[in-house]
Motif scaffolding. Structure first.
Motif, PDB file in Angstrom:
ATOM      1  N   GLU A  76       0.809  -1.222   0.000  1.00  0.00           N
ATOM      2  CA  GLU A  76       0.000   0.000   0.000  1.00  0.00           C
ATOM      3  C   GLU A  76       0.843   1.275   0.000  1.00  0.00           C
ATOM      4  N   ASP A  77       1.986   1.245   0.668  1.00  0.00           N
ATOM      5  CA  ASP A  77       2.783   2.450   0.908  1.00  0.00           C
ATOM      6  C   ASP A  77       3.892   2.545  -0.135  1.00  0.00           C
ATOM      7  N   ARG A  78       3.791   3.501  -1.038  1.00  0.00           N
ATOM      8  CA  ARG A  78       4.767   3.624  -2.114  1.00  0.00           C
ATOM      9  C   ARG A  78       6.084   4.236  -1.669  1.00  0.00           C
ATOM     10  N   ASP A  79       6.242   4.495  -0.386  1.00  0.00           N
ATOM     11  CA  ASP A  79       7.558   4.840   0.133  1.00  0.00           C
ATOM     12  C   ASP A  79       8.484   3.625   0.145  1.00  0.00           C
ATOM     13  N   PHE A  80       7.903   2.426  -0.059  1.00  0.00           N
ATOM     14  CA  PHE A  80       8.681   1.195  -0.013  1.00  0.00           C
ATOM     15  C   PHE A  80       8.634   0.472  -1.352  1.00  0.00           C
TER      16      PHE A  80
ATOM     17  N   THR B  74       9.291  -5.959 -11.064  1.00  0.00           N
ATOM     18  CA  THR B  74      10.675  -5.505 -11.218  1.00  0.00           C
ATOM     19  C   THR B  74      10.872  -4.255 -10.378  1.00  0.00           C
ATOM     20  N   THR B  75      11.663  -4.388  -9.326  1.00  0.00           N
ATOM     21  CA  THR B  75      11.787  -3.288  -8.369  1.00  0.00           C
ATOM     22  C   THR B  75      13.016  -3.512  -7.502  1.00  0.00           C
ATOM     23  N   GLY B  76      13.284  -2.563  -6.599  1.00  0.00           N
ATOM     24  CA  GLY B  76      14.436  -2.657  -5.718  1.00  0.00           C
ATOM     25  C   GLY B  76      14.091  -3.272  -4.377  1.00  0.00           C
ATOM     26  N   ARG B  77      15.009  -3.105  -3.435  1.00  0.00           N
ATOM     27  CA  ARG B  77      14.832  -3.582  -2.074  1.00  0.00           C
ATOM     28  C   ARG B  77      15.251  -2.484  -1.097  1.00  0.00           C
ATOM     29  N   PHE B  78      14.438  -2.272  -0.081  1.00  0.00           N
ATOM     30  CA  PHE B  78      14.821  -1.380   1.015  1.00  0.00           C
ATOM     31  C   PHE B  78      15.461  -2.239   2.109  1.00  0.00           C
ATOM     32  N   ALA B  79      15.854  -1.622   3.209  1.00  0.00           N
ATOM     33  CA  ALA B  79      16.496  -2.380   4.267  1.00  0.00           C
ATOM     34  C   ALA B  79      16.183  -1.798   5.631  1.00  0.00           C
ATOM     35  N   ALA B  80      16.187  -2.694   6.624  1.00  0.00           N
ATOM     36  CA  ALA B  80      16.160  -2.294   8.040  1.00  0.00           C
ATOM     37  C   ALA B  80      17.523  -2.608   8.625  1.00  0.00           C
ATOM     38  N   TYR B  81      18.054  -1.673   9.418  1.00  0.00           N
ATOM     39  CA  TYR B  81      19.393  -1.788   9.985  1.00  0.00           C
ATOM     40  C   TYR B  81      19.315  -1.757  11.505  1.00  0.00           C
ATOM     41  N   VAL B  82      20.241  -2.471  12.157  1.00  0.00           N
ATOM     42  CA  VAL B  82      20.386  -2.396  13.606  1.00  0.00           C
ATOM     43  C   VAL B  82      21.866  -2.480  13.929  1.00  0.00           C
ATOM     44  N   TRP B  83      22.296  -1.774  14.997  1.00  0.00           N
ATOM     45  CA  TRP B  83      23.712  -1.801  15.387  1.00  0.00           C
ATOM     46  C   TRP B  83      23.886  -1.341  16.817  1.00  0.00           C
ATOM     47  N   LEU B  84      24.976  -1.803  17.431  1.00  0.00           N
ATOM     48  CA  LEU B  84      25.399  -1.351  18.745  1.00  0.00           C
ATOM     49  C   LEU B  84      26.236  -0.097  18.574  1.00  0.00           C
ATOM     50  N   THR B  85      25.952   0.916  19.367  1.00  0.00           N
ATOM     51  CA  THR B  85      26.696   2.163  19.209  1.00  0.00           C
ATOM     52  C   THR B  85      27.974   2.203  20.050  1.00  0.00           C
ATOM     53  N   ASP B  86      28.040   1.394  21.104  1.00  0.00           N
ATOM     54  CA  ASP B  86      29.262   1.416  21.931  1.00  0.00           C
ATOM     55  C   ASP B  86      29.420   0.072  22.629  1.00  0.00           C
TER      56      ASP B  86
END
Length: 241
Positions: free
Chosen positions: A217-221, A229-241
């Motif tokens: 539904e959301d064309r931001d994705f 035929t389309t791209g891929r978005f991503a979710a990221y997670v990381w430790l900062t310290d």
């Protein structure tokens, strides 16, 4: 692109399709090198996104996602030849973990006390096979406690849109009853979000957050279901310290 806190010293972000350098049909922030886009454009988008998040571009782990339940612990990026798997976790600060998507669920996990974070790609097949519970189990084997974990279930194709055949709905619900759903039009569908949420609850995960946006539904994705035929978005997670 805004980053948010998944726990003390733990950040995450969900990149939309906007803000990159690509052209149609991959415009503009395609992060996948496996969908037919120009490799140099993908490299630039990955570098741009990492820098926006405050990560070193050479410190981001990207998987070769194959709809499996395979999980591995990582201490550095895979490089050019990423192995086939669908979940990774780490205890290394500054190492970004990314799960690509275009209707499947990116799922992020964190134990702020054990200082472990994980990322999984969980679509229909991966959810039925249990990639998210496998990630919880793998992190627990290295000292995480599910009751302390915080999970984020990211944007995905919602149960009101994710139409499947009656046979696929029956097959999915037989393995995981919470998958059973119906579209707005009254046709068979799967609610992958409900299935993953149920799996996290049964695994004892203490807090489950939802990014309720539907990729169809959301064309931001990017959405494979909507555009093929389309791209891929991503979710990221990381430790900062």
């Amino acid at each position: 692109m805004d980053t948010q806190e998944l726990g003390p010293g733990i950040r995450y972000a969900v990149a939309t399709r906007h803000g990159g350098v690509g052209t149609a049909p991959y415009d503009s922030r395609n992060l996948s090198g496996a969908v037919g886009d120009d490799p140099e454009t993908v490299r630039r988008n990955r570098e741009l996104t990492a820098r926006e998040l405050g990560l070193a571009p050479d410190r981001v782990v990207l998987m070769r996602q194959v709809h499996s339940r395979d999980v591995t612990y990582v201490t550095e990026p895979f490089g050019a030849e990423a192995p086939p798997l669908d979940a990774v976790f780490t205890d290394r600060p500054g190492l970004g973990l990314a799960a690509l998507s275009a209707d499947c669920a990116p799922v992020l996990l964190a134990d702020p006390v054990a200082r472990l974070v994980g990322a999984a790609h969980s679509g229909r097949v991966g959810t039925v096979s249990g990639v998210v519970p496998a990630l919880v189990e793998a992190m627990a084997a290295r000292g995480a406690e599910p009751a302390r974990m915080v999970a984020l279930v990211g944007p995905l194709a919602c149960g009101l849109c994710y139409e499947v055949s009656e046979e696929l709905r029956a097959e999915g619900a037989a393995a995981l009853p919470e998958l059973y759903a119906t579209t707005r039009q009254g046709t068979p569908s799967l609610d992958v979000r409900a299935g993953i949420t149920a799996q996290l609850a049964r695994a004892g995960v203490g807090e489950v957050r939802q990014d309720e946006r539907c990729t169809i539904e959301d064309r931001d994705f990017f959405s494979y279901r909507r555009d093929r035929t389309t791209g891929r978005f991503a979710a990221y997670v990381w430790l900062t310290d």
